[in-house]
Write an enzyme that holds these catalytic residues in place. Sequence first.
Site, PDB file in Angstrom:
ATOM      1  N   ASP A  88       1.097  -1.122   0.354  1.00  0.00           N
ATOM      2  CA  ASP A  88       0.041  -0.041   0.431  1.00  0.00           C
ATOM      3  C   ASP A  88       0.955   1.044  -0.020  1.00  0.00           C
ATOM      4  O   ASP A  88       1.484   1.704   1.250  1.00  0.00           O
ATOM      5  CB  ASP A  88      -0.880   0.092   1.525  1.00  0.00           C
ATOM      6  CG  ASP A  88      -1.970   0.512   1.333  1.00  0.00           C
ATOM      7  OD1 ASP A  88      -2.232   1.036   0.226  1.00  0.00           O
ATOM      8  OD2 ASP A  88      -2.448   1.023   2.503  1.00  0.00           O
ATOM      9  N   ASP A 110       2.741   4.769  -4.828  1.00  0.00           N
ATOM     10  CA  ASP A 110       2.394   6.312  -5.322  1.00  0.00           C
ATOM     11  C   ASP A 110       3.119   6.934  -5.768  1.00  0.00           C
ATOM     12  O   ASP A 110       3.465   7.935  -4.778  1.00  0.00           O
ATOM     13  CB  ASP A 110       1.720   6.240  -3.691  1.00  0.00           C
ATOM     14  CG  ASP A 110       0.833   7.700  -3.600  1.00  0.00           C
ATOM     15  OD1 ASP A 110       0.454   8.358  -4.635  1.00  0.00           O
ATOM     16  OD2 ASP A 110       0.616   7.912  -2.445  1.00  0.00           O
ATOM     17  N   ALA A 220     -11.206   4.690   2.241  1.00  0.00           N
ATOM     18  CA  ALA A 220     -12.839   4.087   1.943  1.00  0.00           C
ATOM     19  C   ALA A 220     -13.592   4.339   2.795  1.00  0.00           C
ATOM     20  O   ALA A 220     -14.360   3.196   2.867  1.00  0.00           O
ATOM     21  CB  ALA A 220     -13.096   3.651   0.559  1.00  0.00           C
ATOM     22  N   ASN A 261     -10.103   0.608  -0.451  1.00  0.00           N
ATOM     23  CA  ASN A 261      -9.509   0.330   0.584  1.00  0.00           C
ATOM     24  C   ASN A 261     -10.067   0.996   1.925  1.00  0.00           C
ATOM     25  O   ASN A 261     -10.576   1.958   1.775  1.00  0.00           O
ATOM     26  CB  ASN A 261      -8.061   1.323   0.758  1.00  0.00           C
ATOM     27  CG  ASN A 261      -7.004   0.847  -0.464  1.00  0.00           C
ATOM     28  OD1 ASN A 261      -6.763   0.038  -1.545  1.00  0.00           O
ATOM     29  ND2 ASN A 261      -6.110   1.542  -0.709  1.00  0.00           N
ATOM     30  N   THR A 264      -8.925   2.236   8.602  1.00  0.00           N
ATOM     31  CA  THR A 264      -9.450   3.400   9.721  1.00  0.00           C
ATOM     32  C   THR A 264     -10.365   2.733  10.311  1.00  0.00           C
ATOM     33  O   THR A 264     -10.345   2.469  11.488  1.00  0.00           O
ATOM     34  CB  THR A 264      -9.830   4.153   9.401  1.00  0.00           C
ATOM     35  OG1 THR A 264      -9.002   5.937   8.730  1.00  0.00           O
ATOM     36  CG2 THR A 264     -11.062   5.149   9.726  1.00  0.00           C
TER      37      THR A 264
HETATM   38  P1  13P Z   1      -9.035   4.930   5.201  1.00  0.00           P
HETATM   39  O1  13P Z   1      -8.420   6.082   6.005  1.00  0.00           O
HETATM   40  O2  13P Z   1     -10.686   5.553   4.558  1.00  0.00           O
HETATM   41  O3  13P Z   1      -9.926   3.346   6.002  1.00  0.00           O
HETATM   42  O4  13P Z   1      -8.425   4.705   4.109  1.00  0.00           O
HETATM   43  C1  13P Z   1      -7.597   3.878   4.078  1.00  0.00           C
HETATM   44  C2  13P Z   1      -6.738   3.008   2.829  1.00  0.00           C
HETATM   45  O5  13P Z   1      -6.196   4.369   1.114  1.00  0.00           O
HETATM   46  C3  13P Z   1      -5.005   2.834   2.420  1.00  0.00           C
HETATM   47  O6  13P Z   1      -4.406   3.354   1.516  1.00  0.00           O
HETATM   48  O1  G3H Z   2      -3.328   4.637   3.501  1.00  0.00           O
HETATM   49  C1  G3H Z   2      -2.558   4.374   4.713  1.00  0.00           C
HETATM   50  C2  G3H Z   2      -2.926   3.404   5.071  1.00  0.00           C
HETATM   51  O2  G3H Z   2      -3.787   3.888   6.109  1.00  0.00           O
HETATM   52  C3  G3H Z   2      -1.732   3.061   6.076  1.00  0.00           C
HETATM   53  O3  G3H Z   2      -1.678   4.062   7.005  1.00  0.00           O
HETATM   54  O4  G3H Z   2       0.601   4.596   6.360  1.00  0.00           O
HETATM   55  O5  G3H Z   2      -0.064   4.456   9.255  1.00  0.00           O
HETATM   56  O6  G3H Z   2       0.334   1.787   7.768  1.00  0.00           O
HETATM   57  P1  G3H Z   2       0.089   3.622   7.675  1.00  0.00           P
HETATM   58 ZN    ZN Z   3      -4.749   4.782   0.499  1.00  0.00          ZN
END
Ligand code: 13P
Ligand code: G3H
Ligand code: ZN
Length: 315
Positions: A88, A110, A220, A261, A264
């Site tokens: 991610d 990204d 999302a 995704n 949260t």
């Molecule tokens: P949320 O913070 O809305 O869960 O999004 C997570 C996300 O986009 C991880 O790449």
């Molecule tokens: O988009 C971000 C994700 O919620 C991951 O968060 O970088 O704190 O692990 P993090």
């Molecule tokens: Zn993200």
Amino acid sequence: MTLCTSRQLVPTKELLKKALKGKYALGAYNVNNMELLQAIVEAGQELKAPLILQVSAGARKYANETYLIKLVEAALESSDIPIALHLDHGEDFEICKACIDGGFSSVMIDGSKHTFQENIVITKKVVEYAHERGVSVEAELGRLAGVEDNISVSEKDAIYTNPNEAREFIEKTGVDSLAIAIGTSHGAYKFKGEAKLDFERLAEIQKAVGYDYPLVLHGASSVPEELVKMCNDNGADIKGSKGVPEEMFTQATQLGVAKINVDTDLRLALTGAIRKCFKENPAEFDPRKYLGPARQAVKDIVKHKIKVFGTDGKA
Ligand code: 13P
Ligand code: G3H
Ligand code: ZN
């Protein structure tokens, strides 16, 4: 690198192609530790749903990539659903390469903080390396910034994904999926006032990139009131939070979104359940007594998401 299991990970390209055809979306759930992983995989297994497990740079640092890979191997061995392991928000070629070499079946590069041209160059480099090894690639165009209700058209154009740029970007990079900016943002405070996504723009993006091209919605989480309440009733102080209303996912899925995704909401479930245990049993200090219910709370919310995204029974 292949994993030390009889069952292998699936590239996200395959999963997203099927999802697009079937007009459902795959949840991509962030993993940081064993309890989160078990919760997600048990939820997917029970509902026969394919899964995308995603790991951020922060998660790799926190849990150690070797531990994460071994945990994912255990998840493959204890399930029979298709599972992808995805990086991610990879910020450069090096982290994408490390994950590809380490056995991931999908990576996100990204490059959204770079200029359009620089984003093309860096994404193309990752695509070349990944595709030679059968790994899928996601990129991002546009910025996932929180936006005010009364944002002007020109401000919106500067932040949100431009449909023509999206088409050019995909043509020039060969990237397998594209994360788009249409009004979501990361975290628990997505909207001031009414929740609004730019579905008109999403429809234009879909038209520009083609109806068989998978789009990705980051940021999302729905930030369910009951999870925030569980946190707040047990000592947290989360005020003014707001997520993406669940009914919006049906519309997004009809307009080409095949990966959604979620991080949260899992954090809220885990934290709320742990806080509740601590409040109700202040003398408790056996980690299994609070991590067990926390794992169950995450499993419950993932099962709910799987049904909302229409992924149940698609394994
Ligand atoms: P949320 O913070 O809305 O869960 O999004 C997570 C996300 O986009 C991880 O790449
Ligand atoms: O988009 C971000 C994700 O919620 C991951 O968060 O970088 O704190 O692990 P993090
Ligand atoms: Zn993200």
